[in-house]
Design a protein around this motif. Sequence first.
Motif, PDB file in Angstrom:
ATOM      1  N   HIS A  84      -6.682  10.973   2.904  1.00 28.93           N
ATOM      2  CA  HIS A  84      -7.029   9.798   2.000  1.00 28.93           C
ATOM      3  C   HIS A  84      -7.855  10.175   0.688  1.00 28.93           C
ATOM      4  O   HIS A  84      -8.186  11.286   0.540  1.00 28.93           O
ATOM      5  CB  HIS A  84      -8.206   8.877   2.772  1.00 28.93           C
ATOM      6  N   ASN A 105      -6.388  -0.519  -1.367  1.00 30.31           N
ATOM      7  CA  ASN A 105      -5.785   0.615  -2.444  1.00 30.31           C
ATOM      8  C   ASN A 105      -4.478   1.055  -1.945  1.00 30.31           C
ATOM      9  O   ASN A 105      -4.103   0.696  -0.663  1.00 30.31           O
ATOM     10  CB  ASN A 105      -6.621   1.722  -2.139  1.00 30.31           C
ATOM     11  N   LYS A 153       0.709  -1.172  -0.055  1.00 29.91           N
ATOM     12  CA  LYS A 153      -0.027   0.154  -0.145  1.00 29.91           C
ATOM     13  C   LYS A 153       0.805   1.224  -0.199  1.00 29.91           C
ATOM     14  O   LYS A 153       0.378   2.295  -0.307  1.00 29.91           O
ATOM     15  CB  LYS A 153      -1.015  -0.109   1.237  1.00 29.91           C
ATOM     16  N   SER A 205      -7.998  -0.955   3.823  1.00 31.07           N
ATOM     17  CA  SER A 205      -8.712  -0.790   2.585  1.00 31.07           C
ATOM     18  C   SER A 205      -7.533  -1.343   1.561  1.00 31.07           C
ATOM     19  O   SER A 205      -6.458  -0.881   1.680  1.00 31.07           O
ATOM     20  CB  SER A 205      -9.032   0.431   2.322  1.00 31.07           C
ATOM     21  N   ARG A 236       2.089   2.372   2.822  1.00 34.60           N
ATOM     22  CA  ARG A 236       1.548   2.918   4.182  1.00 34.60           C
ATOM     23  C   ARG A 236       2.632   3.199   5.057  1.00 34.60           C
ATOM     24  O   ARG A 236       3.162   2.408   5.404  1.00 34.60           O
ATOM     25  CB  ARG A 236       0.394   1.779   4.485  1.00 34.60           C
ATOM     26  N   SER A 285     -10.594   4.313  -1.594  1.00 29.85           N
ATOM     27  CA  SER A 285     -10.774   2.996  -1.074  1.00 29.85           C
ATOM     28  C   SER A 285     -11.399   2.043  -2.319  1.00 29.85           C
ATOM     29  O   SER A 285     -12.353   2.926  -2.938  1.00 29.85           O
ATOM     30  CB  SER A 285     -11.636   2.757   0.134  1.00 29.85           C
TER      31      SER A 285
HETATM   32 MG    MG Z   1      -7.780   3.069   3.938  1.00 27.12          MG
END
Ligand code: MG
Length: 310
Positions: A217, A130, A42, A128, A44, A136
């Motif tokens: 986001h 994405n 991701k 999620s 992230r 998402s």
């Molecule tokens: Mg998310």
Amino acid sequence: MLDKYVELLKNGEIVAFPTETVYGLGADAWNPSAIKKVFKQKGRPSDNPLIVHICSAEMVEDFAREIPDGARKLMERFWPGPLTMIFKKKPEVLDIITAGLDSVALRWPKHPLSQELIAQTGPLVAPSANSSGKPSPTKGEHVREDFGEHFPVIDAGETDIGLESTVLDMSTEPYQIYRPGAISAEEISEIIHKKVAVAKPSTEDTAAKSPGTKYTHYSPHATVKWLEGNPQKAQTNALYLLHSLKLQQSNDNIIEYDGNYQQMAHELYDRFRQADHEKLDTIWIEPLEKKDLSNPYVQALQNRISKAAG
Ligand code: MG
Ligand code: TXA
């Protein structure tokens, strides 16, 4: 149908699967190297904790150290469903999941395939599915758009709700909502007979307690803007999402929801992605009515659109 995916997950791989809110990117909640792959896939930030997805009351006990009575009532009423609850965590819960916080987020998703999957694999972390920063995914094809054509996705078409779950912190009182979703503060209060606050987004305090809230986001490339007034003529190269206004002309890029906020929530992220495919410059969204804020979908839409409009 799930065998192949169960095998992958048990072998420490990551797999995208449908929930009733959005697609999740699953990994074995007891396997740190599998969970690392989730963050990497991701892009992230590692300070943003993950939700553990479960499918039984027993599994809750493996993660939560303290379960308030109110939480038991909420489980009874809303699980399986789009409610994530945060509890004080047990010491054995992996730090990579909780980003060093003393709490863990749990959710029992409603989609039958997610339940069948978790029953076979055990608990799965699932943000999620994405790339970080993108909307998402509400369709299998959105996941493939972000992660590539060959990424393993349990594709069940469109998700039902289309916005992420309500995130409710029950680890300290007063209980707070960090992310509004299809289950509202009012519905929660009614069950537990306590007031539930909705945390102010974009404050330092909220960001410290729920790090995900500080990231922007949900943004497409197109600029998301609240519509001002009632334009006579639609711009070309723009998408219009209207809940009550009507424009004189009609074209494929003017979407009228006619008060159907549930449908608007269902489609929002797909519309964002559509605007990017069509290389549109702007997504104009009619401001949501204050008087409709008792509708949980309106609260959730307000939160996501405000973030996207930055
Ligand atoms: Mg998310
Ligand atoms: O509907 C959903 O919740 C979807 C589906 C796949 O279940 N999942 C999802 O996960 O939206 P994610 O990672 O995109 O969002 C989880 C949010 C983040 O804002 C994160 O910061 C917050 O929940 N969160 C997770 N654990 C937390 C904790 N222990 N304390 C505070 N916030 C937490």
